[in-house]
Write an enzyme that holds these catalytic residues in place. Sequence first.
Site, short mmCIF file in Angstrom:
data_model
loop_
_atom_site.label_atom_id
_atom_site.label_comp_id
_atom_site.label_asym_id
_atom_site.label_seq_id
_atom_site.Cartn_x
_atom_site.Cartn_y
_atom_site.Cartn_z
N ASP A 180 0.85 -1.19 0.00
CA ASP A 180 0.00 0.00 0.00
C ASP A 180 0.88 1.24 0.00
OD1 ASP A 180 -1.66 2.14 0.48
OD2 ASP A 180 -2.87 1.12 1.99
N HIS A 185 0.77 8.20 3.52
CA HIS A 185 1.50 7.48 4.57
C HIS A 185 2.99 7.80 4.58
CE1 HIS A 185 -2.18 5.30 5.12
NE2 HIS A 185 -2.17 4.86 3.88
#
Length: 270
Positions: A180, A185
Amino acid sequence: MTTQADLDVTDTADWAGRPLGEREVSWDERDAILFALAVGAPAERLDLVFERDLKVLPTFALTLAQWAPDVLGSAGAFDVGTALHGSQRLEVLAPMPPSGATLMQARVGNVWDKGAAAVFEVVVECEYVRATWSIFAPGRGGFGGERGPGRTSGPEGDPIATVGLDVAANAAALYRLTGDRHHIHIDPVAAERIGQPRPILHGLATLSAAVLAVAEAQGASPADLTLLEGRFSSPVFPGEHLTVPVWADGSFRVDTGRGTAIDGARALFA
């Protein structure tokens, strides 16, 4: 095989039941070990980080299935810039071997009408797991569909234990390597665009880390997980300290110093 015509729909309700295709995925011991380390498995847990007697954490399968919700977003079902991962469910059907391959098939499950938003279920199945993502999509509700299930009530009584978790400062950077790679992030600019002061940890990374804590409280092996579910309430930041109260029936919650990050959660072990 799923074609673009299968995915070309305009009404929100028409997404329900749509196939999202299939994909053969493969992994080896290095992938499973990297995942375990990324979600906080300590080096002394040789069963999780040493290839000699390696047991694969069942939540590792979610990294192999991440393509499915991405397919739905790319097809235009919702705005990927505003949609949120609302909750996750994982049913474990069989243990994953340390290395191997499997065919994953994905489809849209129910599509719930929450008024101002819709909730899309993305279901991925293979011989090892059945996983369901619930994606909260602002602006896609109001189509006259069913609202779907509401929030479950919290566990009764006092927890049997409360486990502390320290999230590593590089946890999100590590977890990105499992598949991911959404920019929120790792990139402060991308995080700022969604209203966060800095990059946030992946919800599934937090959920997987919580499984380690719940297994510890239950005296179980996290590799023996059979069922996991939880609702994402607020983000977790790398470097934060978390507390995980655990109840006798497998219910748990993940709290930060700012409030609850995961609720409505449960983990069961064989």
